[in-house]
Scaffold this motif. Structure first.
Motif, PDB file in Angstrom:
ATOM      1  N   ARG A 199     -12.886   6.404   0.230  1.00 29.84           N
ATOM      2  CA  ARG A 199     -12.736   7.228  -0.972  1.00 29.84           C
ATOM      3  C   ARG A 199     -14.096   7.712  -1.465  1.00 29.84           C
ATOM      4  N   ARG A 245      -6.508   2.400  -2.009  1.00 28.54           N
ATOM      5  CA  ARG A 245      -6.032   2.974  -3.266  1.00 28.54           C
ATOM      6  C   ARG A 245      -6.756   4.292  -3.478  1.00 28.54           C
ATOM      7  N   THR A 246      -6.136   5.173  -4.236  1.00 29.52           N
ATOM      8  CA  THR A 246      -6.795   6.441  -4.536  1.00 29.52           C
ATOM      9  C   THR A 246      -6.258   7.018  -5.837  1.00 29.52           C
ATOM     10  N   TRP A 247      -6.830   8.162  -6.260  1.00 27.66           N
ATOM     11  CA  TRP A 247      -6.555   8.680  -7.610  1.00 27.66           C
ATOM     12  C   TRP A 247      -5.241   9.418  -7.710  1.00 27.66           C
ATOM     13  N   SER A 249      -0.298   5.258  -6.339  1.00 25.36           N
ATOM     14  CA  SER A 249      -1.457   5.296  -5.435  1.00 25.36           C
ATOM     15  C   SER A 249      -2.523   4.281  -5.835  1.00 25.36           C
ATOM     16  N   GLY A 250      -2.211   3.434  -6.812  1.00 24.55           N
ATOM     17  CA  GLY A 250      -3.173   2.436  -7.272  1.00 24.55           C
ATOM     18  C   GLY A 250      -3.284   1.255  -6.329  1.00 24.55           C
ATOM     19  N   ARG A 251      -2.308   1.093  -5.479  1.00 19.23           N
ATOM     20  CA  ARG A 251      -2.387   0.054  -4.448  1.00 19.23           C
ATOM     21  C   ARG A 251      -1.452   0.433  -3.311  1.00 19.23           C
TER      22      ARG A 251
END
Lengths: 310, 310
Positions: B19, B62-64, B102-104
Motif C-alpha cells: 500500500r 488492508r486498504t482504504w 477493506s479494513g481487513r
C-alpha cells in the motif's frame, strides 16, 4: 488540544497519528492523557498557540471504516417522504447503515469541491464515535466499552444523485463523497454527564451561511452507539480506528431546526407545497459545532465552503 | 514472488508494505521490478523457497477502499431472478457498485469464520485491479492508466442476510463480511496479451470441495475496469491502493459453470423447480485460481475453508 482550544501540543512521541495510537490504545492512552493534562495545567513548555484553525486536519485524516448509521428516526421519515420512498419495515428494530468513504476525509476547514451543481450538494451534521478493535458478534452493551473517542462529522451528500443510485439497489456511492471530521476528538470522560446511555446529550449547532440553521439535541438517537457498533460488527471484526456515525441529528421539535437541507426542504414541501431552500450554491458555507452547558466549544468547528471543482 | 511461484524475495527495503509502495509508485515500481527481474533470473542470493503457501497474506492485508462493481450482466440477471428482484433500468449503461469491507482482508488460505450457518455463506470469485491515486472526474480511458496491479478476490457473501438488508434501501453491509485476495498481484505487462481493452482474457478456475465448479472467462465483463474506476471516481478522488472489483465472473455459456453458489442454485431452480445445492457447510472448501495458456498459475491460489466461529 487544550480544553479552551487556544493551544495544542504535538504527540508524535506517542504515535505518528491517531489511527496508530488507537491500534495500541492501552499503551498510548495514558501517554496522550499526560500530554493533555500537562497542556491544560500550563505545564507544557513546548505548547503552541492556535493562531489559525486551518492548520488542523480532521481528527482522522483517513481510516479503515466509516460505518454511518441513521439513528434519528425523524430524519429518516423526512428524507424518505422527500424522495417518496417507503419506510423500512424494520425502522425501529434494525439500524440503517451504509459504508461510507473513509480513505480521505477533508480537513474541517477544507472547501467542498463540487464538479456539477446539479448534483445538489447538501451537508449532514452528525456525531460519531471512534472505536478500538471490536470483535465480531459483540453485544450492544459490550460495544459501548470499545468507544474511545467522540467526534463531529459533516457527511456531505449529493442529493441529486441519491434517487437513481438507490434505485439500483446497491446503496450510496457517488452520492456520498468525501466528508470532514471535527479537528478535536473527546474521550467519554471529557464529555462527563453529557454522555448518557451511549448517546451525547447536547445540541449540535448548525449555521448555514452564518445564520442559525439547527440546534437539534443528539440525545434523541433511537439506537445508541453501542447498538450501531454491534450492528456493524455482526459478521466481521471492526479495525481499531473505525468510525461509526449517528446519521443526521434530528429532533421532533420544530424549533430545533434542521441539520441538513433535505429536511428543511421537506418541511417546506409539507407546509408550502414545494421546497423553497435550494441546495448549496457556490461559496455558501456550513458550520458545525457543539458547545457544553457553559457555551464552550468542545470539538472545534467544521467550517466549509462549497467551491467549483476544476 | 517468482513467476513459477516457487521462490520469493523480501521487498521491505523498498516499502514497508504494498500500500505504501503504491502511494509512491513512480519511485517504488522500478525498484520492485528489479527485485522481480533478479529473482526470476536466479540472481537473488537472498531468495527464499516457498515451502508453505500459508506464509502469504493477501496482496493487500488492508486498504482504504474496495469499490466492488458488478460488471458481468449474466451474474446480475441470475442473482436478481433468484431473489425475485427487478433488473435496474440502467443495467447496461451504469455499473452497479458498492463499497465493501477493506479494513481487513483474510489471508488467501485463512478459514472463513461463520457465526451462524443460516446466514448462507457463499463465495464469489472475482478479478480486481489496484490503482494509484485517481483524481475525481477521470474518463474511463484515463482511468485505465491508473491500473497498476491485478489480483483475484473471493468476495465472501452471506446470502441469507442480503434480501432483508437490501430491502432497507442502503445496500450491503452485514451480508458482505471479510474477503480474501490472492497472494500475488500482477502488473499489466506480466499479463501480456491476456490484458485487452481493460479486461483480463483468461478463465477463472473455481473448485468447490476439490471439484470443478466454474471456469468462466473474465473477458465477458460488460463494463471494463476503466469504466468501473471512472464510475467510482465520479465525485471523489480514489486513494492510492484502492481496489476495484469486477463482480462475480460469469459467462453465458453453461459449460463454463459458475463462480458462486447463488448462480448455480438459480440455474437449478429454473431447470428443476428448486435449488439443490446448499450454501457452504462447515469444513467445505473453495479454491480460486487463474492460469495462463501454458497452464501456469498466475496469482497463486485462494484456498479457504468455512469453519464455525467461536
Amino acid at each position: 488540544m487544550a480544553k479552551d482550544l487556544k493551544s495544542f501540543a504535538r504527540a508524535s512521541s506517542v504515535a505518528p497519528c491517531l489511527r496508530v495510537a488507537l491500534e495500541n490504545w492501552l499503551e498510548a492512552q495514558p501517554r496522550l492523557q499526560k500530554i493533555s493534562d500537562d497542556l491544560n495545567a500550563g505545564r507544557m513548555p513546548s505548547a503552541e498557540k492556535v493562531t489559525d484553525e486551518k492548520i488542523f486536519h480532521s481528527v482522522l485524516p483517513r481510516t479503515w471504516l466509516f460505518a454511518d448509521g441513521s439513528a434519528f428516526i425523524h430524519h429518516i421519515k423526512l428524507v424518505r417522504q422527500a424522495r417518496k420512498a417507503a419506510l423500512p419495515e424494520t425502522l425501529l428494530t434494525v439500524p440503517l447503515m451504509y459504508q461510507a468513504e473513509s480513505g480521505r476525509f477533508l480537513a474541517p476547514t477544507d472547501d467542498i469541491p463540487q464538479r456539477d451543481f446539479s448534483h445538489g450538494t447538501d451537508f449532514e451534521a452528525e456525531v460519531g464515535v471512534i472505536v478500538d478493535h471490536v470483535p465480531m458478534g459483540v453485544t450492544a452493551e459490550q460495544a459501548l466499552q470499545h468507544i474511545k473517542l467522540i467526534v463531529l462529522i459533516n457527511d456531505v451528500s449529493l442529493r441529486g444523485l441519491i434517487p437513481e443510485e438507490l434505485a439500483q439497489g446497491f446503496g450510496f456511492f457517488q452520492s456520498k463523497p468525501n466528508k470532514a471530521l471535527s479537528p478535536v476528538a473527546l474521550t467519554i470522560d471529557e464529555l462527563g454527564e453529557a454522555w448518557q446511555n451511549g448517546r451525547v446529550h447536547l445540541p449540535l449547532d448548525v449555521r448555514y451561511n452564518g445564520q442559525f440553521f439547527g440546534k437539534a439535541n443528539a440525545k434523541e438517537m433511537h439506537f445508541h452507539f453501542g447498538q450501531l457498533i454491534a450492528h456493524a460488527a455482526k459478521t466481521r471484526d471492526l479495525a481499531a480506528g473505525s468510525l461509526i456515525g449517528s446519521g443526521t441529528v434530528a429532533n421532533e421539535d420544530p424549533t430545533a431546526g434542521s441539520s441538513c437541507l433535505a429536511e428543511k426542504r421537506m418541511l417546506e414541501q409539507i407546509e408550502l407545497g414545494s421546497p423553497q431552500t435550494p441546495f448549496m450554491r457556490e461559496n455558501e458555507t456550513i458550520e458545525i459545532e457543539m458547545k457544553n452547558k457553559n457555551g464552550e466549544s468542545l470539538f472545534g468547528r467544521i467550517f466549509q465552503k462549497v467551491v467549483k471543482y476544476n
